[in-house]
Design a protein around this motif. Structure first.
Motif, PDB file in Angstrom:
ATOM      1  N   GLU A  24       0.669  -1.267   0.210  1.00 14.37           N
ATOM      2  CA  GLU A  24       0.147  -0.083   0.092  1.00 14.37           C
ATOM      3  C   GLU A  24       1.002   0.990   0.077  1.00 14.37           C
ATOM      4  O   GLU A  24       0.148   1.893  -0.235  1.00 14.37           O
ATOM      5  N   GLU A  25       1.810   1.145   0.401  1.00 11.34           N
ATOM      6  CA  GLU A  25       2.652   2.570   0.959  1.00 11.34           C
ATOM      7  C   GLU A  25       3.766   2.748  -0.115  1.00 11.34           C
ATOM      8  O   GLU A  25       3.330   3.887  -1.047  1.00 11.34           O
ATOM      9  N   PHE A  26       3.788   1.484  -1.414  1.00  7.14           N
ATOM     10  CA  PHE A  26       4.603   1.846  -2.826  1.00  7.14           C
ATOM     11  C   PHE A  26       3.797   1.997  -3.501  1.00  7.14           C
ATOM     12  O   PHE A  26       3.785   3.647  -4.531  1.00  7.14           O
ATOM     13  N   ASP A  27       2.403   1.509  -3.661  1.00  9.55           N
ATOM     14  CA  ASP A  27       1.531   1.561  -4.441  1.00  9.55           C
ATOM     15  C   ASP A  27       0.689   3.265  -3.771  1.00  9.55           C
ATOM     16  O   ASP A  27       0.264   4.196  -5.114  1.00  9.55           O
ATOM     17  N   ARG A  28       0.979   4.085  -3.057  1.00 11.50           N
ATOM     18  CA  ARG A  28       0.434   5.536  -2.709  1.00 11.50           C
ATOM     19  C   ARG A  28       1.459   6.576  -2.684  1.00 11.50           C
ATOM     20  O   ARG A  28       1.166   7.378  -3.818  1.00 11.50           O
ATOM     21  N   VAL A  29       2.259   6.136  -2.890  1.00 14.63           N
ATOM     22  CA  VAL A  29       4.026   7.184  -3.794  1.00 14.63           C
ATOM     23  C   VAL A  29       3.812   7.230  -5.106  1.00 14.63           C
ATOM     24  O   VAL A  29       3.933   7.436  -5.839  1.00 14.63           O
ATOM     25  N   LEU A  30       3.067   5.810  -6.090  1.00 17.33           N
ATOM     26  CA  LEU A  30       3.099   5.563  -7.475  1.00 17.33           C
ATOM     27  C   LEU A  30       2.473   5.967  -7.918  1.00 17.33           C
ATOM     28  O   LEU A  30       2.009   6.718  -9.186  1.00 17.33           O
ATOM     29  N   GLY A  31       1.315   7.058  -7.182  1.00 15.09           N
ATOM     30  CA  GLY A  31      -0.559   7.918  -7.402  1.00 15.09           C
ATOM     31  C   GLY A  31      -0.935   6.189  -7.362  1.00 15.09           C
ATOM     32  O   GLY A  31      -1.816   6.780  -7.864  1.00 15.09           O
ATOM     33  N   GLY A  32      -0.761   4.983  -6.754  1.00  7.66           N
ATOM     34  CA  GLY A  32      -2.053   4.487  -6.708  1.00  7.66           C
ATOM     35  C   GLY A  32      -1.727   2.560  -7.677  1.00  7.66           C
ATOM     36  O   GLY A  32      -2.665   2.094  -7.845  1.00  7.66           O
ATOM     37  N   GLY A  33      -0.887   3.163  -8.695  1.00  8.69           N
ATOM     38  CA  GLY A  33      -0.188   1.412  -8.652  1.00  8.69           C
ATOM     39  C   GLY A  33       0.707   2.674  -9.243  1.00  8.69           C
ATOM     40  O   GLY A  33       0.995   2.803  -9.857  1.00  8.69           O
ATOM     41  N   ILE A  34       0.864   0.535 -10.409  1.00  7.59           N
ATOM     42  CA  ILE A  34       2.439   0.584 -12.072  1.00  7.59           C
ATOM     43  C   ILE A  34       1.117   0.427 -12.948  1.00  7.59           C
ATOM     44  O   ILE A  34       0.085   0.925 -12.722  1.00  7.59           O
ATOM     45  N   VAL A  35       0.789   2.118 -13.432  1.00  7.15           N
ATOM     46  CA  VAL A  35       0.549   1.776 -15.397  1.00  7.15           C
ATOM     47  C   VAL A  35       1.144   1.460 -16.090  1.00  7.15           C
ATOM     48  O   VAL A  35       2.182   1.856 -16.171  1.00  7.15           O
ATOM     49  N   PRO A  36       0.527   0.853 -17.247  1.00 11.53           N
ATOM     50  CA  PRO A  36       0.997   0.126 -17.516  1.00 11.53           C
ATOM     51  C   PRO A  36       1.441   0.899 -18.833  1.00 11.53           C
ATOM     52  O   PRO A  36       1.228   2.531 -18.772  1.00 11.53           O
ATOM     53  N   GLY A  37       2.278   0.252 -19.526  1.00  6.67           N
ATOM     54  CA  GLY A  37       3.453   0.964 -20.157  1.00  6.67           C
ATOM     55  C   GLY A  37       4.590   2.130 -20.027  1.00  6.67           C
ATOM     56  O   GLY A  37       4.810   2.913 -20.641  1.00  6.67           O
ATOM     57  N   SER A  38       4.400   2.440 -18.474  1.00  6.59           N
ATOM     58  CA  SER A  38       5.352   3.139 -17.958  1.00  6.59           C
ATOM     59  C   SER A  38       6.397   2.577 -17.426  1.00  6.59           C
ATOM     60  O   SER A  38       7.000   1.276 -16.965  1.00  6.59           O
ATOM     61  N   GLY A  78       1.176  10.852 -10.816  1.00  3.74           N
ATOM     62  CA  GLY A  78       0.486  11.260  -9.526  1.00  3.74           C
ATOM     63  C   GLY A  78       0.983  12.195  -8.242  1.00  3.74           C
ATOM     64  O   GLY A  78       2.108  13.496  -9.572  1.00  3.74           O
ATOM     65  N   PRO A  79       0.948  12.215  -7.478  1.00  2.00           N
ATOM     66  CA  PRO A  79       1.313  13.717  -7.130  1.00  2.00           C
ATOM     67  C   PRO A  79       2.750  12.904  -6.049  1.00  2.00           C
ATOM     68  O   PRO A  79       3.637  12.113  -6.232  1.00  2.00           O
ATOM     69  N   THR A  80       3.944  14.172  -6.429  1.00  2.00           N
ATOM     70  CA  THR A  80       5.275  14.095  -6.226  1.00  2.00           C
ATOM     71  C   THR A  80       5.923  14.354  -4.672  1.00  2.00           C
ATOM     72  O   THR A  80       6.593  14.020  -4.119  1.00  2.00           O
ATOM     73  N   ASP A  81       4.428  14.372  -4.173  1.00  2.00           N
ATOM     74  CA  ASP A  81       4.801  14.962  -2.502  1.00  2.00           C
ATOM     75  C   ASP A  81       4.785  13.588  -1.226  1.00  2.00           C
ATOM     76  O   ASP A  81       4.329  13.924   0.123  1.00  2.00           O
ATOM     77  N   GLU A  82       4.337  12.009  -1.778  1.00  3.08           N
ATOM     78  CA  GLU A  82       3.622  11.439  -0.758  1.00  3.08           C
ATOM     79  C   GLU A  82       5.449  10.897  -0.491  1.00  3.08           C
ATOM     80  O   GLU A  82       6.313  10.716  -1.155  1.00  3.08           O
ATOM     81  N   VAL A  83       5.501   9.989   0.482  1.00  2.65           N
ATOM     82  CA  VAL A  83       6.047   9.499   1.227  1.00  2.65           C
ATOM     83  C   VAL A  83       5.364   7.883   1.783  1.00  2.65           C
ATOM     84  O   VAL A  83       4.881   7.886   2.200  1.00  2.65           O
TER      85      VAL A  83
END
Length: 469
Positions: A87-101, A269-274
């Motif tokens: 969950e911590e990794f998903d929040r930093v990425l903005g909700g998960g991994i975007v296909p093709g990113s 996604g945002p860049t101020d998540e940790v």
């Protein structure tokens, strides 16, 4: 015919130039400049080359492959994010991994980058419909298998490969069509089409460009591990960070188990998540509520301690500041800090003497935080001063009292950003009293149930509110 030009590259930081230096102009290291030859691809044309026929052919190819359409008609139905299992990794990425990113995860050696991505590969392989391809350029398949057994990332859908050739990497990804591909690391993969040493700017740029083109073509997300230089910057050319979609910094103190994941760049996604993680012998575990990491377990009030709330992205974390004041036997008193800026401590000691009537100029001062927490933002000034005054007067501050505020050279307590977010977190953790700066403009904040908010405007008023005068 391809033309060749001679250039020079620094093996330490990746600097490139047309002239040799004994000392690198970028990182200052001696004897790290080496010569290499970079091949320039020749101009290729179809039919009329660079003439009108070539331009017509190029225009026809563009019109056949890409058609402009209104942005309102562009479909996003195939952009469902892929969960990493954290969950911590998903929040930093903005909700998960975007296909093709393409995601770049950088950090110091031994910080846990490979372990984090290997556990992520295991989580995705167990939840996703397709396979996960993990390509290692630093370890053999047997070595990766040993680490996967330790962290519990064994799954039949997780495919391992060990190679440093870019053509092999691209062929494996095209052949397996995985739901997620991980390349560890970008600096160890080399291309046979260009010259240059492994990890040099030319090789890193070529590898990154090829992987990004493959990710966009087949809509396969790719994670890259990036090395960092001595100053903490990502090794290789600066264009690497511009090419990828997401840049994550995996940070932490090697003396503690706490790890922080920051998004320095994120197109989705945002860049101020940790994200907070805990490093253990069994791998990396996420810390969903890190509130108690930086607080002591003592229930009785202890002199020389004060709690403040600092911001890390959208997250408000409590930090306990501890201070020790002793008589100095040296001509120049000691000023030792851990997790606090030493120059800031010297300034606060002078302000405390001038505006708080607490003389610590001839004392040895030791100020530290707990568990590797950082109290370097200006909003922690009031807690540092309160801890020093408490240690000097031998008067403890109540465990349910926190202090938040910046202190200026004139002894004024200045406002801090997102104060309401901080005091709401304090109330959630059970604090009953908060010493905060006075609001100068705007409407007064809404009262927080169970929390007494005491507003002060000067350092003297703050010491009085903490019963330290």
């Amino acid at each position: 015919m391809a033309k060749s030009t001679s250039q020079y590259v620094c093996t330490e930081c990746g600097w490139t130039g047309a002239k040799w230096f004994g000392r690198c102009p970028e990182c200052g290291q001696w004897g790290t400049i080496e010569e290499f030859h970079e091949a320039r691809p020749s101009k290729r044309g179809t039919g009329g080359g660079t003439g009108s026929g070539g331009r017509r052919t190029q225009a026809s190819v563009v019109s056949a492959q890409a058609q402009a359409q209104p942005i309102s008609q562009v479909s996003t139905s195939d952009m469902d994010r892929l969960s990493t299992g954290f969950e911590e990794f998903d929040r930093v990425l903005g909700g998960g991994i975007v296909p093709g990113s393409v995601i770049l995860v950088a950090g110091e050696p031994g910080i846990g980058k490979s372990t984090l991505l290997l556990e992520t590969a295991g989580n995705v392989s167990r939840s996703a419909s397709g396979s996960v391809l993990y390509i290692s350029g630093e370890e053999s398949q047997a070595q990766v298998r040993m680490r996967a057994s330790r962290v519990g990332a064994i799954d039949d859908a997780l495919l391992l490969a060990a190679t440093t050739d870019l053509g092999t990497v691209l062929g494996l990804i095209e052949q397996t069509k995985p739901a997620l591909a991980i390349v560890d690391s970008a600096q160890t993969i080399t291309s046979q089409d260009v010259d240059g040493i492994s990890g040099g700017s030319t090789q890193v740029r070529e590898v990154a460009s090829a992987l990004i083109d493959l990710a966009k073509t087949y809509d396969i997300p790719i994670m890259l591990v990036g090395h960092v230089t001595k100053d903490g910057a990502i090794a290789g050319p600066r264009t690497l960070e511009h090419l990828v979609d997401v840049v994550c910094q995996f940070e932490g103190d090697s003396q503690t188990a706490l790890r922080m994941l920051h998004a320095a760049k994120n197109r989705f996604g945002p860049t101020d998540e940790v994200g907070c993680f805990d490093m253990s012998g069994q791998g990396i575990e996420e810390v969903t509520d890190p509130s108690g990491l930086f607080l002591s377990t003592s229930e009785a009030p202890v002199e020389g301690t004060c709690v403040t709330f600092t911001l890390d992205g959208h997250r408000s974390l409590p930090i306990e500041v501890q201070a020790l004041v002793t008589n100095s036997v040296l001509p120049t008193p000691r000023r030792n800090t851990n997790g606090i800026d030493a120059n800031r401590l010297a300034m606060l000691a002078a302000v405390l003497y001038r505006h708080g009537r607490v003389n610590l100029l001839t004392k040895d001062l030791y100020v530290s935080t707990i568990a590797g927490g950082l109290a370097k933002e200006p909003g922690c000034d009031l807690a540092i001063v309160a801890a020093l005054a408490s240690a000097s007067s031998s008067k403890p501050i109540a465990k349910t009292t926190c202090a938040i505020g910046e202190i200026s050279l004139t002894g004024q307590v200045r406002p801090v950003p997102q104060l309401a977010h901080r005091i709401n977190e304090a109330a959630r953790l059970g604090f009953t009293r908060a010493i905060v700066p006075t609001r100068r403009t705007g409407r007064r904040p809404e009262p927080v149930p169970g929390l007494e908010v005491v507003e002060v405007s000067t350092l003297a008023d703050a010491l009085g509110a903490l019963y330290l005068r």
